[in-house]
Design an enzyme around this catalytic site. Structure first.
Site, PDB file in Angstrom:
ATOM      1  N   HIS A   1      -0.129  -9.886  -2.971  1.00  0.00           N
ATOM      2  CA  HIS A   1       0.699  -8.807  -3.531  1.00  0.00           C
ATOM      3  C   HIS A   1       1.621  -8.175  -2.496  1.00  0.00           C
ATOM      4  O   HIS A   1       2.333  -7.231  -2.807  1.00  0.00           O
ATOM      5  CB  HIS A   1      -0.205  -7.743  -4.167  1.00  0.00           C
TER       6      HIS A   1
ATOM      7  N   ASP B   1       8.422  -4.504   0.896  1.00  0.00           N
ATOM      8  CA  ASP B   1       7.461  -4.330  -0.195  1.00  0.00           C
ATOM      9  C   ASP B   1       7.307  -5.658  -0.913  1.00  0.00           C
ATOM     10  O   ASP B   1       8.304  -6.370  -1.103  1.00  0.00           O
ATOM     11  CB  ASP B   1       7.984  -3.269  -1.175  1.00  0.00           C
TER      12      ASP B   1
HETATM   13  O1  F6P Z   1       0.591  -3.815  -2.158  1.00  0.00           O
HETATM   14  C1  F6P Z   1      -0.641  -4.377  -2.239  1.00  0.00           C
HETATM   15  C2  F6P Z   1      -1.651  -3.429  -2.800  1.00  0.00           C
HETATM   16  O2  F6P Z   1      -2.830  -4.108  -3.068  1.00  0.00           O
HETATM   17  C3  F6P Z   1      -1.124  -2.710  -4.041  1.00  0.00           C
HETATM   18  O3  F6P Z   1      -1.522  -3.291  -5.202  1.00  0.00           O
HETATM   19  C4  F6P Z   1      -1.646  -1.342  -3.920  1.00  0.00           C
HETATM   20  O4  F6P Z   1      -0.615  -0.430  -4.092  1.00  0.00           O
HETATM   21  C5  F6P Z   1      -2.185  -1.224  -2.560  1.00  0.00           C
HETATM   22  O5  F6P Z   1      -1.974  -2.400  -1.876  1.00  0.00           O
HETATM   23  C6  F6P Z   1      -3.616  -0.887  -2.625  1.00  0.00           C
HETATM   24  O6  F6P Z   1      -3.954  -0.062  -1.639  1.00  0.00           O
HETATM   25  P1  F6P Z   1      -5.434   0.417  -1.415  1.00  0.00           P
HETATM   26  O7  F6P Z   1      -6.331  -0.435  -2.260  1.00  0.00           O
HETATM   27  O8  F6P Z   1      -5.642   0.234   0.035  1.00  0.00           O
HETATM   28  O9  F6P Z   1      -5.440   1.827  -1.844  1.00  0.00           O
END
Ligand code: F6P
Length: 461
Positions: free
Chosen positions: A162, A370
């Site tokens: 992602h 991003d």
């Molecule tokens: O961008 C990747 C990602 O997994 C997103 O889906 C999400 O915004 C973020 O990182 C999740 O962050 P965390 O699980 O560390 O709060």
């Protein structure tokens, strides 16, 4: 355990570090996308419970919510610190977001990361049935398929990253990169958001690991054959549009409208993360105020930035920096009845956010890097078709590949962002409608269902 090839009709098993448990607000693209994929198709969601326990016992806790079964486990403080805060978020995250200067490499973190992945593999292997299709998500779990294969799991296993994937020249700066990234070959399909990310993966495998690349983005590495594909994640476009329309009747939207007192709203919504380009965004807005005094008292910039990963020092640092910057902008330009910037550190339900988006004449989405950025897509889907707002979008968000009718900017060029803000604030209605329609066509076609179906279709094909 099993040794049978999977068929199309098996269960879907989604694996991710972050699991959006029933009745929890899903933060971030991954959690909301997976939640809707599983609710449509049914299946199992496996991952971390979000809780810290005295020790990592590896015991799974089950919950059922409609067609979705959840299997989650707690992690000990030490495992969590090494696996999540440490290797995932202080080593891999900055590297994947083109910030090698912030990479903190520590062998203890890598050991913790591998330990948690191994434990996930052990527990997950016990749950897998022959026809299941396994969909593993994100940088926390890169070696999981290889560890499942060691346990004789032969099911189709897909991986979706992602985040962006930087070029091979950056990837090789990661100590022991071959041991980690080479395990990606254990997947059958690797999904990425953009063609650039796909190129990075192929270049890395070909030039660093000596893999061979065939037609159709098929790679051969040792005895493994796998494929890298581009699957830009979407949103539930219809639902967001409907939520935004309905939000008009919410008390909070009426309060926002009243507080604006006829001023034009610019909105930004991001997890508080250094990859989101927030200091540069604040600076660009300050540049706008500096060079366009006629805008004073006529605009208001609402930046919503829920804190995240607050125990990681770089995240505490960016929080302090933004507090200073917002205070400085207000200190310089505010009047007794006007605060140019409203900086809010809370998170809000998606249904309310869509109402805020609809009310904003400009969506300001300027990450330095991003993977996709679903806020950009949600902003567009929330607009009133008769009077849509304008999206100002970083070229370095994956979403820029699809939303070419946004005003695309280099987020580091604060003059360019200030220019785009001026252009957005004065854009004629006909042009706003034309740009919006073209972006909305893309979002309607490539929505979350299309994304899930195309990834799973390619994985089970
Ligand atoms: O961008 C990747 C990602 O997994 C997103 O889906 C999400 O915004 C973020 O990182 C999740 O962050 P965390 O699980 O560390 O709060």
């Amino acid at each position: 355990m099993n040794a049978v090839s999977p068929a199309r009709g098996g269960r879907l098993i989604v694996v991710s570090n972050r699991v959006a448990l029933p009745r929890q607000t899903a933060t971030g693209g991954l959690a909301s996308a997976m939640r809707s994929a599983l609710q449509e198709r049914g299946g199992l969601w496996f991952g971390w419970s979000g809780k810290i326990a005295n020790q990592t016992a590896g015991t799974l806790r089950y919950q059922q919510d409609g067609p979705v079964r959840y299997a989650t486990m707690d992690l000990s403080r030490s495992d969590h610190d090494h696996f999540y805060d440490g290797y995932a978020n202080r080593t891999l995250w900055p590297l994947l977001h083109y910030r090698p200067d912030l990479v903190d490499y520590n062998r203890g973190h890598l050991d913790g990361y591998l330990r948690v992945n191994r434990l996930f593999a052990e527990r997950l292997a016990e749950l897998i049935e022959p026809d299941d299709v396994i969909w593993i998500n994100d940088y926390h779990l890169i070696p999981l398929a290889a560890m499942l294969r060691q346990r004789h799991i032969r099911n189709r296993i897909g991986f979706f990253l992602h985040t962006p994937l930087p070029a091979d020249g950056l990837l090789i700066t990661l100590p022991r990169h071959r041991e980690l990234l080479g395990t990606l070959a254990s997947y059958d399909l690797i999904g990425l958001h953009t063609a650039r990310d796909q190129r990075s993966l192929e270049d890395y495998f070909v030039h660093e690991l000596g893999a061979s690349l065939r037609r159709g983005h098929r790679l051969r590495y040792g005895d493994r054959r796998f494929r890298a594909g581009v699957f830009p994640i979407g949103i539930d476009t219809q639902q967001v549009a409907q939520d935004a329309k309905q939000a008009d009747s919410l008390e909070e939207i009426a309060q926002l409208r009243a507080s604006l007192d006829g001023r034009v709203l610019i909105i930004g919504v991001d997890r508080l993360d250094y990859s989101k380009g927030l200091p540069q965004r604040f600076e660009a807005y300050a540049r706008l105020l500096e060079r366009a005094p006629e805008m004073h008292r006529k605009v208001s910039f609402l930046q919503i930035a829920p804190p995240s990963r607050g125990t990681v020092p770089e995240y505490r640092q960016i929080r302090r920096e933004l507090e200073r910057s917002a205070g400085h902008i207000n200190g310089t330009y505010a009047a007794p009845d006007w605060a140019p910037i409203r900086y809010v550190n809370n998170s809000f339900p998606h249904s309310l956010l869509s109402g805020y988006y609809r009310h904003a004449k400009v969506g300001l989405v300027t990450p330095m890097r991003d993977g996709m950025n679903l806020v950009a897509k949600e902003y567009v889907a929330s607009q009133d078709p008769d009077d849509p707002g304008v999206l100002v979008l970083s070229r370095f968000a994956g979403a820029a590949q699809e939303l070419s009718q946004a005003l695309l900017v280099n987020p580091a060029d604060t003059e360019e962002v200030a220019d785009a803000l001026e252009q957005a604030l004065s854009m004629p209605l006909a042009e706003r409608r034309r740009r919006w329609r073209s972006m909305m066509d893309v979002l309607e076609k490539q929505d979350i269902t299309a994304w899930r179906q195309s990834f799973l279709g390619a994985l089970t094909d």
